[in-house]
Design an enzyme around this catalytic site. Structure first.
Site, PDB file in Angstrom:
ATOM      1  N   PRO A  43     -10.443  55.245  32.182  1.00  0.00           N
ATOM      2  CA  PRO A  43     -11.870  55.211  31.825  1.00  0.00           C
ATOM      3  C   PRO A  43     -12.480  53.843  32.072  1.00  0.00           C
ATOM      4  O   PRO A  43     -13.639  53.731  32.500  1.00  0.00           O
ATOM      5  CB  PRO A  43     -11.882  55.569  30.339  1.00  0.00           C
ATOM      6  CG  PRO A  43     -10.574  56.249  30.093  1.00  0.00           C
ATOM      7  CD  PRO A  43      -9.600  55.625  31.033  1.00  0.00           C
ATOM      8  N   ASP A 248      47.475  43.290  46.540  1.00  0.00           N
ATOM      9  CA  ASP A 248      48.538  43.844  45.718  1.00  0.00           C
ATOM     10  C   ASP A 248      48.001  44.946  44.810  1.00  0.00           C
ATOM     11  O   ASP A 248      46.792  45.048  44.568  1.00  0.00           O
ATOM     12  CB  ASP A 248      49.168  42.753  44.856  1.00  0.00           C
ATOM     13  CG  ASP A 248      50.034  41.803  45.673  1.00  0.00           C
ATOM     14  OD1 ASP A 248      50.332  42.127  46.823  1.00  0.00           O
ATOM     15  OD2 ASP A 248      50.408  40.741  45.138  1.00  0.00           O
ATOM     16  N   LYS A 270      53.564  46.303  45.557  1.00  0.00           N
ATOM     17  CA  LYS A 270      54.937  46.725  45.282  1.00  0.00           C
ATOM     18  C   LYS A 270      55.084  46.909  43.784  1.00  0.00           C
ATOM     19  O   LYS A 270      54.599  46.119  42.986  1.00  0.00           O
ATOM     20  CB  LYS A 270      55.936  45.677  45.795  1.00  0.00           C
ATOM     21  CG  LYS A 270      55.908  45.513  47.299  1.00  0.00           C
ATOM     22  CD  LYS A 270      57.010  44.611  47.784  1.00  0.00           C
ATOM     23  CE  LYS A 270      56.774  43.157  47.409  1.00  0.00           C
ATOM     24  NZ  LYS A 270      55.610  42.577  48.064  1.00  0.00           N
ATOM     25  N   GLY A 301      47.709  39.193  42.796  1.00  0.00           N
ATOM     26  CA  GLY A 301      47.416  39.055  41.382  1.00  0.00           C
ATOM     27  C   GLY A 301      47.973  37.753  40.845  1.00  0.00           C
ATOM     28  O   GLY A 301      49.026  37.280  41.276  1.00  0.00           O
ATOM     29  N   ALA A 332      49.333  34.693  35.331  1.00  0.00           N
ATOM     30  CA  ALA A 332      49.275  35.601  34.189  1.00  0.00           C
ATOM     31  C   ALA A 332      49.671  34.932  32.881  1.00  0.00           C
ATOM     32  O   ALA A 332      49.086  35.211  31.825  1.00  0.00           O
ATOM     33  CB  ALA A 332      50.168  36.811  34.458  1.00  0.00           C
ATOM     34  N   MET A 383      56.817  40.555  34.397  1.00  0.00           N
ATOM     35  CA  MET A 383      57.372  41.824  34.900  1.00  0.00           C
ATOM     36  C   MET A 383      58.628  42.224  34.136  1.00  0.00           C
ATOM     37  O   MET A 383      59.617  42.662  34.710  1.00  0.00           O
ATOM     38  CB  MET A 383      57.685  41.708  36.405  1.00  0.00           C
ATOM     39  CG  MET A 383      56.454  41.382  37.246  1.00  0.00           C
ATOM     40  SD  MET A 383      56.811  41.059  38.979  1.00  0.00           S
ATOM     41  CE  MET A 383      57.471  39.391  38.900  1.00  0.00           C
ATOM     42  N   GLY A 412      46.460  41.983  30.206  1.00  0.00           N
ATOM     43  CA  GLY A 412      45.821  40.772  29.718  1.00  0.00           C
ATOM     44  C   GLY A 412      44.535  40.440  30.437  1.00  0.00           C
ATOM     45  O   GLY A 412      44.440  40.562  31.652  1.00  0.00           O
TER      46      GLY A 412
END
Length: 489
Positions: A43, A248, A270, A301, A332, A383, A412
């Site tokens: 308007p 990996d 692997k 990794g 790690a 591992m 982790g």
């Protein structure tokens, strides 16, 4: 809900904006800048919208909204203060399969208007999906400081030369290298200095120069433990320059998402009892792609030089005269310990830390168990999930106390991280009870008592109550304890 990013060409296309206030005015300004044919239905209009209407830059439909306004438009923006009216506009637009944005109402919208960084023709759009617009604006502000305004002229120069560049460099790899030189070399530098004529001349010269012979190379990159935020800046740069990525199994999907979209990805991971590729096969792939002139990233990794066979791969590359470099990653042990709240060394309780791999029986048999069983040190066992019983047996047999504490960190640094705690006496049972799976890192030693007290990431540790503050009181050497006592006196 994840939105599909889309850049729309609205040039000479009809767009309807319902609403005539200040918000509508901002939306109209952006649409006009994109070349849209804008109709504003309301308007009343702001003074600026009235001026644009008088100038013929927009059309004005006065009065209350009518369904007929939606005919033949490509997009609709509802920018009124009346949510019921906005909802009606959104509903009718949906029935006509027209995308609609309701300002500040993601629930009613079928598309979102992002925060924009304009380096035309380069445009960066940031969206939070309507969940947190202020956060999107904050990200835009930060990126604004990083993106030089010369990127616009650089993009225009590249557009003018695009067909000639394709003819000059028909191979994708060679063309990519030319563009990288164009965007990162002297041409870009001249544009930053405000010298477009010299920049154009430098680009022409680069097109006429003979292409340099392509020599393949390999970058050995540590991907870190899984959290993409822990990838190094050099690692990120290598991923964005790679033609081929050999990665990996333990490299997270989130890290791979940071790589260039058109890079070829080959999984060569692997896993105990399930080798996707032998080490010889990995060597062969590195050689094949490097000799073909490609830039290869060998993505591992953690860190490639900590139980990552990085040394073996570099020896192979050196023997075959393949150029290489190494980008270390966060291993790690460091990352899992930090995210579990466990210091690997402690002034009072662990003066050394040993990194150990225990992924198979042969590796366990070669370890110096008498040294590993000594107190006041931390063992970080990589591992080791499959060999926990043998690990426990050897440590107990060589004098490590059954009450020695452990923290077993699964996944982790990732969103699904779990920490299982207990003592050496019940290590295999605790792991089995919680079905711990690889990737997992075992931290064993007095410092594991801190896993419960210093935990900060993810869920609290699972398992038995850890040592109390009284049990974990400092055990300082006599001389240091005497000095502390005198200071207190």
């Amino acid at each position: 809900m994840k939105l599909y990013p889309l850049f729309a060409d609205l040039s000479r296309r009809a767009v309807l904006v319902v609403g005539g206030g200040a918000v509508a005015e901002r939306k109209v300004a952006a649409l006009l800048a994109a070349g849209a044919q804008v109709t504003v239905g309301a308007p009343e209009l702001t003074p600026q919208l009235q001026r644009w209407a008088r100038q013929g830059r927009i059309a004005h439909r006065a009065g209350a909204f009518a369904p007929g306004w939606l005919d033949y438009v490509w997009l609709v923006v509802a920018a009124t203060a009346d949510r019921a009216l906005n909802a009606r506009v959104a509903e009718l637009a949906g029935l006509q399969r027209v995308f609609v944005n309701v300002v500040d109402d993601a629930e009613l919208s079928s598309f979102q208007v992002p925060a924009v960084i304009d380096r035309a023709p380069l445009v960066v759009a940031i969206s939070s999906g309507g969940a947190a617009p202020m956060l999107a604006r904050l990200v835009r502000e930060r990126l604004e400081t990083l993106l030089d305004h010369s990127l616009g002229p650089l993009a225009l120069l590249a557009a003018r030369l695009r067909k000639r560049i394709r003819r000059r460099h028909p191979e994708l790899a060679a063309r990519r290298r030319f563009y990288e030189g164009l965007f990162n070399g002297p041409v870009a530098a001249l544009l930053r200095k405000g010298q477009p004529k010299l920049a154009a001349e430098a680009a022409e010269q680069a097109l006429q120069d003979e292409p340099a012979a392509t020599t393949g190379s390999v970058v050995l990159v540590g991907a870190g433990p899984g959290d993409p935020g822990l990838l190094t800046l050099r690692g990120l740069r290598a991923l964005n320059e790679a033609d081929v990525i050999l990665h990996d199994r333990l490299v997270s999907a989130e890290v791979l998402e940071l790589a260039r979209r058109d890079a070829e990805r080959i999984e060569v991971g692997k896993q105990a009892g399930n080798h996707h590729a032998t080490q010889d096969e990995i060597h062969a792939l590195l050689l094949e792609h490097a000799r073909a002139g490609r830039r290869v990233v060998r993505l591992k990794g953690g860190d490639p030089f900590v139980f990552g066979r990085g040394g073996e791969e570099l020896e192979f590359l050196r023997d075959h005269d393949i150029p290489y470099e190494v980008v270390p990653g966060i291993t790690a042990a460091l990352a899992c310990a930090a995210h579990a709240g466990v210091p690997l060394t402690h002034r009072d309780h662990a003066q050394s830390v040993r990194f150990v791999t225990a992924h198979c029986r042969d590796s366990l048999d070669t370890l110096d168990w008498r040294a590993l069983a000594q107190e006041r040190q931390t063992l970080a066992v990589y591992m080791g999930v499959a060999g926990l019983e043998s690990l426990q047996e050897q440590l107990l047999a060589h004098g490590r106390a059954p009450s020695t504490l452990f923290a077993l960190v699964e996944n982790g640094t990732r969103a699904n991280q779990r920490v299982v705690t207990g003592t050496l006496a019940n290590l295999p049972e605790r792991a089995a009870a919680h079905a711990v799976r690889s990737p997992a890192l075992l931290i064993l030693g007095e410092v594991a008592a801190l896993a419960g007290r210093l935990a900060w990431f993810g869920a609290p540790p699972l398992g038995e109550a850890m040592a109390t503050v009284r049990q974990f009181k400092p055990m300082r050497p006599p001389r240091e304890a005497a000095v502390a006592q005198r200071r207190r006196a």
